[in-house]
Design a protein around this motif. Structure first.
Motif, short mmCIF file in Angstrom:
data_model
loop_
_atom_site.label_atom_id
_atom_site.label_comp_id
_atom_site.label_asym_id
_atom_site.label_seq_id
_atom_site.Cartn_x
_atom_site.Cartn_y
_atom_site.Cartn_z
N LEU A 213 6.98 -13.28 -61.87
CA LEU A 213 7.23 -11.84 -62.07
C LEU A 213 8.21 -11.30 -61.05
O LEU A 213 9.08 -10.48 -61.37
N GLY A 214 8.07 -11.75 -59.79
CA GLY A 214 9.00 -11.30 -58.77
C GLY A 214 10.42 -11.76 -59.04
O GLY A 214 11.38 -11.00 -58.83
N THR A 215 10.56 -12.99 -59.52
CA THR A 215 11.90 -13.50 -59.84
C THR A 215 12.52 -12.75 -61.01
O THR A 215 13.70 -12.38 -60.97
N ILE A 216 11.71 -12.49 -62.04
CA ILE A 216 12.23 -11.73 -63.19
C ILE A 216 12.61 -10.33 -62.77
O ILE A 216 13.65 -9.79 -63.19
N GLY A 217 11.77 -9.71 -61.93
CA GLY A 217 12.09 -8.37 -61.47
C GLY A 217 13.35 -8.31 -60.64
O GLY A 217 14.13 -7.35 -60.73
N ALA A 218 13.58 -9.34 -59.82
CA ALA A 218 14.78 -9.36 -58.98
C ALA A 218 16.04 -9.59 -59.80
O ALA A 218 17.10 -9.01 -59.52
N THR A 219 15.95 -10.46 -60.82
CA THR A 219 17.14 -10.76 -61.63
C THR A 219 17.46 -9.66 -62.64
O THR A 219 18.62 -9.39 -62.91
N ALA A 226 8.01 -6.22 -60.45
CA ALA A 226 7.62 -6.29 -59.04
C ALA A 226 6.33 -5.51 -58.80
O ALA A 226 5.47 -5.94 -58.02
N TRP A 227 6.17 -4.38 -59.48
CA TRP A 227 4.95 -3.59 -59.31
C TRP A 227 3.73 -4.33 -59.85
O TRP A 227 2.67 -4.34 -59.22
N VAL A 228 3.90 -4.98 -61.01
CA VAL A 228 2.79 -5.76 -61.58
C VAL A 228 2.41 -6.90 -60.64
O VAL A 228 1.23 -7.17 -60.40
N ALA A 229 3.41 -7.58 -60.09
CA ALA A 229 3.13 -8.66 -59.15
C ALA A 229 2.41 -8.16 -57.91
O ALA A 229 1.52 -8.84 -57.38
N SER A 230 2.77 -6.97 -57.44
CA SER A 230 2.12 -6.42 -56.24
C SER A 230 0.68 -6.02 -56.49
O SER A 230 -0.11 -5.93 -55.55
#
Length: 292
Positions: A213-219, A226-230
């Motif tokens: 999720l963090g990688t998808i959010g960054a790209t 990023a919020w879901v991952a957090s």
């Protein structure tokens, strides 16, 4: 009267076992399993290794002298006791899964059900032993890490003043977070029959899925991922650590509340699976008796 005639009497007497007896039995089982001690010891060792690594890095920065931002070394020393918290959480999760799913994967669960036909007591007992074991291991780990940091600071002559109340709150909040992660993992172990599969699901939720999720959010530059991952367990554990270091009591409480939600969801789902499986076995046993 033969031994066969006495078996129903023994089983009826065992049905009257109290919850404290079942908890004592589960604790005895956990205490006598070498693999359980190995996982708990690995959690302690992982936490202390993280602390030592943080102290060594702080020592290296101190030796460099110029060019180091003011206060960065002090922050490393303050964070050192909880630097290995992620490793502790993973090993406590594996220990919880081993304790909750080991009998089900090996088939020894049927012997436990014969001894304690009230399976709900076994369910509560395993969660209780898991939570108490995780809390004890976490407390030992982080108290030992604090003592290690204190001794290392005194020997190096670079001490950082941290209030006793702040240290107690930090250790307490981190211990609570580790315990909730262990309960969450135990719920997964009680849902999934095989321990290896349960461990894989736990690692996927704690490590793999947040990374994806963090990688998808960054790209994609979408903050939603990023919020879901957090908000996932690993992200909330990190939020607890950051909030305790910053002295943010509200942030610590908020992150712990989200971990409570995850642990509650896991336990409720585990109880539903446990109850459904117990009912299925209860229906299957009379059917087998009719065929005989």
């Amino acid at each position: 009267m033969s031994i066969v005639d006495r078996v129903p009497v023994v089983l009826r007497s065992r049905r009257q076992q109290r919850l404290k007896h079942v908890i004592a039995s589960e604790f005895l089982k956990a205490r006598t399993l070498r693999s359980q001690w190995l996982l708990w010891s690995s959690a302690v060792a992982g936490g202390l290794v993280g602390t030592v690594a943080a102290l060594l890095f702080a020592r290296i920065l101190t030796s460099l002298g110029e060019g180091i931002p003011a206060g960065e070394v002090d922050m490393l020393i303050v964070r050192a006791p909880i630097s290995g918290a992620a490793t502790v959480a993973l090993f406590l999760g594996f220990a919880a899964i081993h304790l909750s799913a080991n009998e089900r994967s090996t088939g020894r669960e049927r012997l436990t059900d014969l001894t304690v036909p009230a399976t709900g007591k076994t369910f509560v007992a395993r969660l209780t032993v898991t939570a108490l074991g995780a809390a004890t291991v976490s407390m030992i780990t982080f108290v030992s890490a604090c003592i290690l940091v204190l001794v290392a600071s005194e020997l190096s002559g670079h001490s950082v003043e941290v209030g006793l109340l702040d240290q107690v709150l930090a250790v307490g909040a981190t211990t609570l977070a580790m315990t909730l992660v262990a309960v969450f993992a135990a719920g997964i172990g009680l849902c999934v029959r095989h321990g290896v599969v349960a461990a894989g699901v736990f690692v996927s939720i704690m490590v793999v899925l947040p990374a994806i999720l963090g990688t998808i959010g960054a790209t994609s530059r979408n903050d939603l991922y990023a919020w879901v991952a957090s908000q996932m367990p690993a992200g909330r554990v990190g939020a607890v650590l950051e909030a305790t270091v910053a002295g943010d009591l509200l942030g610590t409480v908020s992150a712990c509340c989200m971990l409570i939600v995850w642990a509650t969801f896991s336990v409720v789902l585990a109880y539903w699976c446990w109850h459904a499986e117990s009912g299925h076995q209860a229906q299957r046993e009379p059917a087998a008796g009719d065929r005989k």
